[in-house]
Each structure stands twice: as C-alpha cells, then as structure tokens.
Design a protein around this motif. Sequence first.
Motif, short mmCIF file in Angstrom:
data_model
loop_
_atom_site.label_atom_id
_atom_site.label_comp_id
_atom_site.label_asym_id
_atom_site.label_seq_id
_atom_site.Cartn_x
_atom_site.Cartn_y
_atom_site.Cartn_z
N LEU A 1 0.83 -1.20 0.00
CA LEU A 1 0.00 0.00 0.00
C LEU A 1 0.87 1.26 0.00
CD1 LEU A 1 -2.73 1.40 0.15
CD2 LEU A 1 -2.69 1.07 2.64
N CYS A 2 1.92 1.27 0.79
CA CYS A 2 2.76 2.47 0.88
C CYS A 2 3.66 2.63 -0.33
CB CYS A 2 3.57 2.43 2.17
SG CYS A 2 2.55 2.60 3.66
N LEU A 3 4.06 1.54 -0.97
CA LEU A 3 4.82 1.65 -2.22
C LEU A 3 3.95 2.23 -3.33
CD1 LEU A 3 6.80 -1.71 -2.10
CD2 LEU A 3 7.82 0.59 -2.09
N ARG A 4 2.67 1.89 -3.35
CA ARG A 4 1.75 2.43 -4.35
C ARG A 4 1.52 3.92 -4.16
NH1 ARG A 4 -3.77 -0.71 -4.18
NH2 ARG A 4 -4.21 0.73 -5.90
N THR A 5 1.65 4.39 -2.93
CA THR A 5 1.30 5.77 -2.60
C THR A 5 2.46 6.71 -2.91
OG1 THR A 5 -0.10 4.94 -0.79
CG2 THR A 5 0.49 7.28 -0.75
N PRO A 6 2.26 7.75 -3.71
CA PRO A 6 3.35 8.68 -4.03
C PRO A 6 3.93 9.31 -2.76
CG PRO A 6 1.46 9.04 -5.48
CD PRO A 6 1.00 8.10 -4.41
#
Length: 529
Positions: free
Chosen positions: A412-417
């Motif tokens: 989830l955090c890798l997907r988030t800019p």
Amino acid sequence: MVIGDLYSGSKPASDEPLSSASSRDPVLVAKQLVTSYWGRYVAVLRPSDLSGPSVLRDPSGAVEALIWRSGNVTVVASTLPDFLLAALPPKLSLDREQIASWLESPAAIAGSSGLAGIHALAPGSLSQPGQADTQVWRPVDWINTPPPPNDELPTMVEGAVDKVVRALSSDRRGILVEVSGGLDSSIVAAALAAARHANVVQWLNYRAASGEGDERVFARNLADALAFELAEAEKPDYVLTERKLADISRGVRPGLSGLDCERDVDIGMRAQLAGADTIFTGQGGDMVFFQSPSPLVAADLFHLRGLRGLVDPSLVNTARWLRKSVWSLAMLAWSERRGRRLPATGRPSFLADRTSFDGAAHPWLVGLEEVPPAKRLQVCSLVEKLTLYGENRRSLVADVIHPLLAQPIMELCLRTPTPVLTSGGRDRGLARQAFSHRLPDAIAGRRTKGSLGGYYARTVAGSLAFLRPFLLEGRLAQMNMINVARLEALLTREQLIIRGDYPSILFTALVESWVREWESRISSLHGRS
C-alpha cells in the motif's frame, strides 16, 4: 507445502489452494501465492517432474530461505546448524566479494549470504532447479500500480495495519511490546490495544542511563491514552568485546540488529521472565511511511505534476519541513526529477580502494531507473530494513515481529506517491493522519525524536582498546578489504569527535567478527569431514 504463517485477510490460510495448483507452472503458483496471501513463510512447491522442488521466500523476508541442491536432493533451511552443514555437500567457503560489498553498504547484507556453496533466496524470489531465480514480487511493480484515491488512503492505511497486527498477534502465548515513545511503535501499540485477543504481557520502554534519547514522557502519555501499564528499563553504557560480537556473528548473516548488545540480552531475559514468546516492534515504519527529510520528495512532486508542481501546496509544505526556500528546493528538485541514480551508500573512508558497490546485488534494486527519486530512496531504505531479521540474542528466545514490514503495508505504501506519504509537509504525514484519532496529540504531532547518537559514540570510544587490535590486525585487514593506515588514524577519541564515523566502525567490527566466526566454524567442519 508452506512452512511458517500464511494469511488470507486476518486469519491463517489453508494450504489447499497450493495443493490444487501443484501441477502447474511454479512461477504461476508462486505469483498466485504472493498475490492472494501474505505472511511469514517459505513455500516448497512440489515438482511436476523429477527435476526437484521449487522454493519461494515470502516478500517480507521474515523467514530465511537457504537452499542446497545436490543431485536429486534439495535441502531448504532457515538456519545452519553444524550437523546439517557437516552432512551436506558442497563444502563451504567465504564469499569474499559479497563480504566486501557488505562493507561498502550494510544494505547488501540482505542480498546473497557471505557463504559460497549455499544459495540464500531473496524475499519475493522463486528458486527453480537449474534456473536463475525469478523475482515474483518486486517493489517496482507496486510503485507502478495506480494508487488509491487520496481521501481513501488514511482509512486504508489504518485497516492494513490493523489486519496485519490482528493476524500476527493471534495464538501467541504472550507478547512483549517495545514502546519507544515514537510514532511507529505507538501505531503498533495502538493496533495491539485495539486487537482485543492479543495477549500482551508487557509494554516496555528503554532509555539510556546517561539520559539521552529519554522518551518516557511520550511513552507514558501513550500508556495513559491506551490504558496499559508501562514498564521502564535503563540501557547501561557498555563496551564491545570479542564475545559480545561473536554472539551475534553465528547466523548466516551478521546480526546487525543485535549491535545494541546490552539491550539485546536484556529484552530477551525480560521476555522469558514475563512469559512472552513474541516481541513486537515498530521498526521499519520510518521508511514504509517515509520519514526521511529529503528534497527528493519535491523531485517526486515534479515527476508527477511537471511544472504544475510549482504551484502545488505540497511544495511549500515540503520547503517548510526541510527549512529551505521554495525556490532553492524547486531548483534542486527539478534537477533531480529525472535522475536515475540510486542514493549514495555513504561508503566508509577507511575501506580499501576498489570499485564502489552500487546496490545492484539485491534484486529489489533492479529496474528502478524510471522510478521517481524519493521512491528509489524508499526502496533502498526498505532493503536496509530487511537486515532487521538477522539472528540476534533476543531472536533465539522469542519470535521478533516487525509488523510494519508486512507485505500488505509495504504494498500500500509503495503504491502511494511520496508527496502523499508526506502530506502536510511532514514526515509520515499520511500515517499521522490515519492514526491521529488513536494517539495522543503529543505523539501524532511531534516533530522531534530523542537521539542515541552520543550513546553509541561512547560505546565505540570506550571500546577503542579492544577495537584497535581487533580491526587493525584482523582478517579484513589481512584480506585487504580495509585501509589500515586510514582506519588507524580514525580510531582515536579525537577523530571520533571530529568525524563521527562510529556507525561504520561498529558495523565493520561486526563483519570482522562474522568472518572470524565462520572461518573457525568452516575449518572445524572440514577437519571433521
């Protein structure tokens, strides 16, 4: 067959989906597994022919996967006991090139092991007989996945942390929780408090005897808010010895997370006395949620929005965070927006001259050329965090769990800019927003954190009488991996004050100890064969 813990949602998953797919392509089975499930496991996939099984290590890297293949025999293990090493070919030797790369960048510890003859599988990687490893889970694939809507992210982050903590805390005899007083450990503590079934037997805060890094006021604030009783412990000053280093040098990789020697021993003893079989930490949250104050965050903003980033409120907020003018930050960020370099590793000055290690030895760092600069920094830092799973003294008496490094949270955090992760111009801004209703304002809104830099500097300074002969006359020096003259000049109290290179010195001493331990062990094994 799955060895370890496999979850679908927040409950342990059945092994049936793997059994029904066992005759299919191992790569497809592995991708199905990492897509539909998460956990802390190694999967051994039954072959459809006589070539031997394939082996998958879960993306979190929580369980080591070491592989020997000899003829029709495949052995998979997570540790290297003497009886196993003595019984199996090939004979071991040290991988000097890999050891040299460790010295260049400690993150390389998370790559191949320093032992030639044993294959150490990377997290999210599949090993098949006679083939190069296939990386079935990569951070870059999640970075390139479209992010959820910004207004849904706080709820999604909270839900992901709760799901992971509920799953990993179930069926534990007793849990000891590290409560530093910082944001990350507070998030984990709040999730455990919300998981009503979690059998927490102790909430523990450490402080240095000298008073540095004293976070008790914040930890007590959290204890009051979440209604738990806080235990407090003091970390005494200590000096390094050959025995202390040897105790964390017997695993397949140096026990980097055990370098805080006295605390490592103490928390293991406290866990045993409290009846805890599990230790929960908040480690890893700093880079999953993105803590690093870096102009690269603004570079990511320009990467996403182009020149429109100049009028984005995030630029002003980031400038305030970094204490730079908007224009100086914009100029620096614009020049970095298309850079394809990996972040500098901070090579120690006392290493022997050689081609610097560029980080490519770890598969997670491959294919990042088109990734925005701050996201590259995040992946590099996550690779460093994989070293948390190394063997240490507390891990021998309790299962040490870092829930913020679990696969669902990383994805989830890798997907988030990164401009969204740092929303409001704050480190871990999204995480603060997601958990502000659970945490005291003093923790959710704090901008500083206690430092233990002086504590570890005193450890090195107080250990110089041991470190000088240990390193200057040691195996790394004999193997021409360090420049003895440069290191000798550095190993004085005066130079430590001026240069502050104590982290590199501590780490080099650990690698030296690991080399000595494994050379002795290999020599003993060969002598018995």
